[in-house]
Design a protein around this motif. Structure first.
Motif, PDB file in Angstrom:
ATOM      1  N   ALA A  91     -56.585  26.300  -8.371  1.00  9.19           N
ATOM      2  CA  ALA A  91     -56.961  26.373  -6.967  1.00  9.19           C
ATOM      3  C   ALA A  91     -56.282  27.427  -6.044  1.00  9.19           C
ATOM      4  O   ALA A  91     -56.932  27.957  -5.312  1.00  9.19           O
ATOM      5  CB  ALA A  91     -56.572  25.146  -6.534  1.00  9.19           C
ATOM      6  N   ILE A 136     -64.121  30.755  -3.317  1.00 11.70           N
ATOM      7  CA  ILE A 136     -63.765  29.501  -2.729  1.00 11.70           C
ATOM      8  C   ILE A 136     -64.610  28.342  -3.161  1.00 11.70           C
ATOM      9  O   ILE A 136     -63.858  27.204  -3.000  1.00 11.70           O
ATOM     10  CB  ILE A 136     -64.519  30.007  -1.260  1.00 11.70           C
ATOM     11  N   LEU A 137     -65.572  28.539  -4.196  1.00 11.67           N
ATOM     12  CA  LEU A 137     -66.075  27.400  -4.707  1.00 11.67           C
ATOM     13  C   LEU A 137     -65.001  26.828  -5.908  1.00 11.67           C
ATOM     14  O   LEU A 137     -64.870  25.835  -6.209  1.00 11.67           O
ATOM     15  CB  LEU A 137     -67.424  27.746  -5.332  1.00 11.67           C
ATOM     16  N   SER A 177     -62.298  24.817  -4.244  1.00  6.57           N
ATOM     17  CA  SER A 177     -62.857  23.818  -4.019  1.00  6.57           C
ATOM     18  C   SER A 177     -62.938  22.554  -5.047  1.00  6.57           C
ATOM     19  O   SER A 177     -62.397  21.507  -5.036  1.00  6.57           O
ATOM     20  CB  SER A 177     -64.062  23.696  -3.146  1.00  6.57           C
ATOM     21  N   THR A 228     -59.183  21.897  -6.788  1.00  7.48           N
ATOM     22  CA  THR A 228     -58.625  20.873  -5.627  1.00  7.48           C
ATOM     23  C   THR A 228     -59.240  19.592  -5.975  1.00  7.48           C
ATOM     24  O   THR A 228     -58.624  18.643  -5.957  1.00  7.48           O
ATOM     25  CB  THR A 228     -58.810  21.569  -4.165  1.00  7.48           C
ATOM     26  N   MET A 229     -60.659  19.532  -5.963  1.00  8.17           N
ATOM     27  CA  MET A 229     -61.124  18.223  -6.221  1.00  8.17           C
ATOM     28  C   MET A 229     -60.691  17.520  -7.329  1.00  8.17           C
ATOM     29  O   MET A 229     -60.558  16.372  -7.755  1.00  8.17           O
ATOM     30  CB  MET A 229     -62.919  18.293  -6.129  1.00  8.17           C
TER      31      MET A 229
END
Length: 326
Positions: A238, A299-300, A303, A306-307
């Protein structure tokens, strides 16, 4: 009668998290108040540890002992897993720990104390086996190693520690990791370990009490280690995505101006065809579109990773209970 006066205090070494120290001290002193014998005390203590600190705890109680253990080392209280307590009044010690797989390479040769063959090393010693589930051949090999090490280090300062280290080295060389060895100069010793099947023996060589067993941690510990590793990898990925996005965002005004459709990026078109943005060539448009695609992917990715790290963290928390601070 109260076992050892129930006045146990946490030792400074090994360093343990404050939450673990408090939970261990409470469990040890409460168990001491309800028991009289050393074995009853160890059993009561183990039953109290599991509800508050989770499964997988080994309990060692004795007046004096030397150990060579591979225990879990973590900063988080739920993962850190070794604490030593002692009673000044009774001179008794309590060691609580959870084992973990060895990471050091397997020794390439036998320990020097066992490599030598001398009459003194082979001197006969009285051996008494208290408990064992080893097959006879392995048990005889372990007892023979212990007798020879006893003879080799007889009269040497801190011989218990040296015997524990040498015996663990020899067993790892012969049978692979991960062995735990306890050596005590006092027969007043109780060890309640978690052991691999067929890999445990508790015996005495003359004046020494020795406990040998193999265990590399419970499946819970292995799941926790895997989850911890996965979480760190996800956070690293990430972070890489975030850095990539930040890099692509720098000096992107020209590229933003040249973004166009796939048709505009077709080789051979020019600005005169009223398809390309003003002042941009087909190559500029193609480069700008690729740049925009990578920004979106970065950016995807940030995300998503991180998730994923958050989900792994939630999963690892569900594997073992938290330490109770009350």
């Amino acid at each position: 009668m109260v076992f050892c006066g129930a006045d146990f205090e946490v030792s400074k070494a090994p360093v343990a998290p404050v939450a673990l120290q408090a939970a261990a001290k409470k469990a040890v002193n409460e168990a001491a108040q309800k028991t009289q014998s050393i074995r009853d005390f160890a059993a009561e203590l183990k039953s109290r540890l599991e509800p508050s600190l989770g499964l997988g705890w080994h309990v060692l109680v004795g007046a004096d002992f030397a150990v060579d253990l591979r225990f879990v080392r973590r900063r988080s209280p739920r993962f850190s897993a070794c604490v030593l307590l002692s009673s000044k009044k009774s001179k008794m010690k309590v060691l609580l720990y959870r084992t973990t797989p060895a990471v050091a390479p397997t020794p390439k040769q036998e320990h020097e104390a066992l490599a030598e063959d001398s009459d003194n090393a082979n001197a006969k010693r009285k051996v008494v086996v208290f408990e064992s589930d080893m097959e006879e051949t392995m048990q005889e090999a372990v007892l023979d190693k212990a007798k020879r090490l006893y003879n080799y280090f007889d009269g040497v300062e801190d011989s218990e520690t040296k015997i524990a280290q040498a015996l663990k080295h020899s067993l790892t060389f012969a049978y692979g990791p991960t062995w735990q060895v306890v050596v005590s100069s006092s027969r007043d010793l109780c060890c309640l370990p978690i052991v691999d099947e067929g890999m445990h023996v508790d015996f005495a060589v003359t004046k020494l009490r020795i406990v040998v067993y193999r265990h590399a941690g419970t499946r819970l510990d292995q799941h926790l280690d895997s989850a911890q590793f996965g979480k760190r990898v996800a956070f690293i990925l990430a972070t890489i995505c975030l850095l990539l996005y930040g890099f692509l965002s720098l000096n992107s005004e020209v590229l933003e101006r040249c973004k166009g459709s796939g048709k505009a990026a077709t080789v051979g078109l020019t600005a005169e065809d009223d398809v390309l943005p003003e002042g941009c060539s087909a190559e500029d448009v193609e480069r700008a579109n690729n740049h925009a695609w990578w920004k979106t992917a970065a950016i995807l990715g940030m995300s998503a990773f991180t998730m994923l790290a958050s989900l792994i963290r939630v999963y690892s928390k569900s594997l073992s209970p938290k330490i109770k601070h009350s």
